[in-house]
Design a protein around this motif. Sequence first.
Motif, PDB file in Angstrom:
ATOM      1  N   ALA A  74       0.994  10.679 -12.318  1.00 30.63           N
ATOM      2  CA  ALA A  74       2.377  10.198 -12.403  1.00 30.63           C
ATOM      3  C   ALA A  74       2.750   9.319 -11.203  1.00 30.63           C
ATOM      4  CB  ALA A  74       3.329  11.386 -12.494  1.00 30.63           C
ATOM      5  N   ASN A  75       2.012   9.501 -10.114  1.00 30.12           N
ATOM      6  CA  ASN A  75       2.305   8.769  -8.863  1.00 30.12           C
ATOM      7  C   ASN A  75       1.007   8.161  -8.330  1.00 30.12           C
ATOM      8  OD1 ASN A  75       5.266   9.861  -8.077  1.00 30.12           O
ATOM      9  ND2 ASN A  75       4.031  11.521  -8.943  1.00 30.12           N
ATOM     10  N   PRO A  76       0.559   7.070  -8.946  1.00 29.78           N
ATOM     11  CA  PRO A  76      -0.765   6.533  -8.606  1.00 29.78           C
ATOM     12  C   PRO A  76      -0.787   5.811  -7.260  1.00 29.78           C
ATOM     13  CG  PRO A  76       0.284   5.162 -10.259  1.00 29.78           C
ATOM     14  CD  PRO A  76       1.210   6.310 -10.033  1.00 29.78           C
ATOM     15  N   VAL A  77      -0.664   6.588  -6.206  1.00 30.78           N
ATOM     16  CA  VAL A  77      -0.707   6.036  -4.850  1.00 30.78           C
ATOM     17  C   VAL A  77      -2.105   5.506  -4.546  1.00 30.78           C
ATOM     18  CG1 VAL A  77       1.146   7.528  -3.997  1.00 30.78           C
ATOM     19  CG2 VAL A  77      -1.230   8.330  -3.887  1.00 30.78           C
ATOM     20  N   ASP A  78      -2.209   4.672  -3.528  1.00 33.82           N
ATOM     21  CA  ASP A  78      -3.523   4.158  -3.137  1.00 33.82           C
ATOM     22  C   ASP A  78      -4.369   5.243  -2.491  1.00 33.82           C
ATOM     23  OD1 ASP A  78      -3.404   1.152  -3.690  1.00 33.82           O
ATOM     24  OD2 ASP A  78      -1.518   1.541  -2.640  1.00 33.82           O
ATOM     25  N   MET A  91       0.841  -1.198   0.000  1.00 33.63           N
ATOM     26  CA  MET A  91       0.000   0.000   0.000  1.00 33.63           C
ATOM     27  C   MET A  91       0.878   1.250   0.000  1.00 33.63           C
ATOM     28  SD  MET A  91      -2.923   1.091   2.804  1.00 33.63           S
ATOM     29  CE  MET A  91      -3.675  -0.524   2.768  1.00 33.63           C
ATOM     30  N   LYS A  92       0.517   2.195  -0.880  1.00 33.55           N
ATOM     31  CA  LYS A  92       1.250   3.467  -0.944  1.00 33.55           C
ATOM     32  C   LYS A  92       0.336   4.595  -0.496  1.00 33.55           C
ATOM     33  CE  LYS A  92       4.936   3.200  -4.378  1.00 33.55           C
ATOM     34  NZ  LYS A  92       5.477   3.798  -5.609  1.00 33.55           N
ATOM     35  N   ILE A  93       0.833   5.402   0.437  1.00 31.53           N
ATOM     36  CA  ILE A  93       0.058   6.539   0.935  1.00 31.53           C
ATOM     37  C   ILE A  93       0.936   7.785   0.849  1.00 31.53           C
ATOM     38  CG2 ILE A  93      -1.134   7.521   2.930  1.00 31.53           C
ATOM     39  CD1 ILE A  93      -1.633   4.675   3.905  1.00 31.53           C
ATOM     40  N   ALA A  94       0.355   8.863   0.321  1.00 29.63           N
ATOM     41  CA  ALA A  94       1.078  10.135   0.243  1.00 29.63           C
ATOM     42  C   ALA A  94       0.376  11.184   1.083  1.00 29.63           C
ATOM     43  CB  ALA A  94       1.160  10.612  -1.200  1.00 29.63           C
ATOM     44  N   THR A  95       1.165  12.100   1.663  1.00 29.87           N
ATOM     45  CA  THR A  95       0.615  13.262   2.368  1.00 29.87           C
ATOM     46  C   THR A  95       1.136  14.519   1.698  1.00 29.87           C
ATOM     47  OG1 THR A  95       0.392  14.400   4.492  1.00 29.87           O
ATOM     48  CG2 THR A  95       2.470  13.236   4.110  1.00 29.87           C
ATOM     49  N   TRP A  96       0.237  15.509   1.550  1.00 25.26           N
ATOM     50  CA  TRP A  96       0.629  16.746   0.842  1.00 25.26           C
ATOM     51  C   TRP A  96      -0.252  17.904   1.315  1.00 25.26           C
ATOM     52  CZ3 TRP A  96       0.602  17.153  -5.292  1.00 25.26           C
ATOM     53  CH2 TRP A  96       1.322  18.286  -5.668  1.00 25.26           C
ATOM     54  N   ASN A  97       0.368  18.888   1.919  1.00 23.33           N
ATOM     55  CA  ASN A  97      -0.327  20.145   2.206  1.00 23.33           C
ATOM     56  C   ASN A  97      -0.278  20.964   0.923  1.00 23.33           C
ATOM     57  OD1 ASN A  97      -0.815  22.910   2.749  1.00 23.33           O
ATOM     58  ND2 ASN A  97      -0.417  22.589   4.924  1.00 23.33           N
ATOM     59  N   GLY A 104     -10.103   6.953   7.514  1.00 22.32           N
ATOM     60  CA  GLY A 104     -10.842   5.872   6.880  1.00 22.32           C
ATOM     61  C   GLY A 104     -10.009   4.604   6.938  1.00 22.32           C
ATOM     62  N   VAL A 105     -10.643   3.473   6.593  1.00 22.88           N
ATOM     63  CA  VAL A 105      -9.973   2.176   6.660  1.00 22.88           C
ATOM     64  C   VAL A 105      -9.857   1.592   5.252  1.00 22.88           C
ATOM     65  CG1 VAL A 105     -10.157  -0.203   7.493  1.00 22.88           C
ATOM     66  CG2 VAL A 105     -10.713   1.711   9.026  1.00 22.88           C
ATOM     67  N   LEU A 106      -8.656   1.134   4.910  1.00 22.40           N
ATOM     68  CA  LEU A 106      -8.405   0.462   3.640  1.00 22.40           C
ATOM     69  C   LEU A 106      -7.703  -0.864   3.922  1.00 22.40           C
ATOM     70  CD1 LEU A 106      -8.347   0.428   0.520  1.00 22.40           C
ATOM     71  CD2 LEU A 106      -6.169   1.659   0.642  1.00 22.40           C
ATOM     72  N   ASP A 107      -8.297  -1.955   3.487  1.00 23.51           N
ATOM     73  CA  ASP A 107      -7.719  -3.294   3.710  1.00 23.51           C
ATOM     74  C   ASP A 107      -7.334  -3.509   5.172  1.00 23.51           C
ATOM     75  OD1 ASP A 107      -8.033  -3.799   1.034  1.00 23.51           O
ATOM     76  OD2 ASP A 107      -5.963  -3.298   0.505  1.00 23.51           O
ATOM     77  N   PRO A 144       3.587  -0.402  15.043  1.00 21.64           N
ATOM     78  CA  PRO A 144       4.700  -1.355  14.844  1.00 21.64           C
ATOM     79  C   PRO A 144       4.498  -2.343  13.699  1.00 21.64           C
ATOM     80  CG  PRO A 144       4.286  -1.061  17.178  1.00 21.64           C
ATOM     81  CD  PRO A 144       3.204  -0.296  16.469  1.00 21.64           C
ATOM     82  N   GLN A 145       3.301  -2.908  13.567  1.00 28.12           N
ATOM     83  CA  GLN A 145       3.114  -3.929  12.527  1.00 28.12           C
ATOM     84  C   GLN A 145       3.285  -3.351  11.130  1.00 28.12           C
ATOM     85  OE1 GLN A 145      -1.366  -4.896  13.188  1.00 28.12           O
ATOM     86  NE2 GLN A 145      -1.103  -4.944  11.008  1.00 28.12           N
ATOM     87  N   LEU A 146       2.938  -2.083  10.945  1.00 31.17           N
ATOM     88  CA  LEU A 146       3.123  -1.448   9.631  1.00 31.17           C
ATOM     89  C   LEU A 146       4.553  -0.942   9.471  1.00 31.17           C
ATOM     90  CD1 LEU A 146      -0.222   0.563   9.265  1.00 31.17           C
ATOM     91  CD2 LEU A 146       0.324  -1.746   8.484  1.00 31.17           C
ATOM     92  N   TYR A 147       5.106  -0.402  10.553  1.00 30.26           N
ATOM     93  CA  TYR A 147       6.493   0.084  10.525  1.00 30.26           C
ATOM     94  C   TYR A 147       7.438  -1.040  10.108  1.00 30.26           C
ATOM     95  CZ  TYR A 147      10.738   2.499  12.121  1.00 30.26           C
ATOM     96  OH  TYR A 147      11.973   3.092  12.179  1.00 30.26           O
ATOM     97  N   ASP A 148       7.228  -2.219  10.664  1.00 24.89           N
ATOM     98  CA  ASP A 148       8.100  -3.349  10.349  1.00 24.89           C
ATOM     99  C   ASP A 148       7.980  -3.763   8.881  1.00 24.89           C
ATOM    100  OD1 ASP A 148       8.914  -3.332  12.956  1.00 24.89           O
ATOM    101  OD2 ASP A 148       7.635  -5.005  13.599  1.00 24.89           O
ATOM    102  N   ARG A 149       6.788  -3.593   8.327  1.00 27.76           N
ATOM    103  CA  ARG A 149       6.545  -3.975   6.922  1.00 27.76           C
ATOM    104  C   ARG A 149       7.006  -2.920   5.934  1.00 27.76           C
ATOM    105  NH1 ARG A 149       0.280  -4.980   6.984  1.00 27.76           N
ATOM    106  NH2 ARG A 149       0.524  -4.194   4.861  1.00 27.76           N
ATOM    107  N   ALA A 150       7.232  -1.689   6.409  1.00 25.08           N
ATOM    108  CA  ALA A 150       7.487  -0.560   5.499  1.00 25.08           C
ATOM    109  C   ALA A 150       8.741  -0.803   4.660  1.00 25.08           C
ATOM    110  CB  ALA A 150       7.624   0.723   6.298  1.00 25.08           C
TER     111      ALA A 150
END
Length: 261
Positions: free
Chosen positions: A24-28, A1-7, A101-104, A230-236
């Motif tokens: 150009a950057n089709p993030v989820d 899963m790709k997530i971007a943050t942008w102000n 929101g929740v995704l997967d 932690p579970q996502l950090y380890d997978r990153a």
Amino acid sequence: MKIATWNVNSIRTRLEHVTNWLQANPVDVLCLQETKVIDQDFPAQPFQELGYSPYISGQKSYNGVALISRQPLDSVSSGFAAVLDADAVGDLDEQKRVITGVLDGVRIVNLYVPNGSSVGSEKYEYKLRWLGVLKTYLTALLEQSPGLTVCGDFNIALEDRDIYDANGKEKHIMSSEAERQALRQVLEVGLADVFRKFTEETGHYSWWDYRAASFRRNLGWRIDHHYLSPQLYDRATSCVIDVEPRKLEKPSDHTPVIVEF
DNA sequence: ATGGCTCTTGCAAAGAGA
């Protein structure tokens, strides 16, 4: 899963930059802050034409957050009061700074932390109070979803290496000790800065002042973050700052930060 | 540097951002 943050500092002014970047950057999920538009005027159609669904929480002129998602999100809500008691939230939901929101099975939280104006001001006290309620909010969400990712414009550089020159900035907004302490306490719920999993050195920033040719001279601050449980950090597998949009004509003063896990 | 630059509102100039 790709997530971007942008102000984006106004979604209507930045619409072409954002849609071009998303193609150009089709993030989820693209998490936007400072949309500066009421919900009925949010430019949803350009995102829908790209196959994305916008989930928005905006207000007139100021603040405003949005989740732009390729797949439909579950359990979307905005504001602290969707999770916390009204008396704990007080007036903090009047400014639109929180959407989730929740995704997967992954709970995604998108934040626009108050700027705080200047150390000791009323807005500064508001910022610290807001961060205190944020901790309670995230604690509640983490109990529901061990897979939690929190991103956004935090308006805080947690460490000196996150600033082009930290000298004399102890009383500066975004780097004062009370702000850093408040953010560290938030992260104690069990969240870690995933950018620093991959990059140790200074010189990497996500915001540059419009004034004084700050971007050309790389006089920046790293204040836009992805914090993972932690579970996502380890997978990153990566967390990168894309400086390209900051080079365009009439850019936002912030640039996107992208995490993959 | 109580600045600089950019945005919004709304039509001039001021507030907010960071």
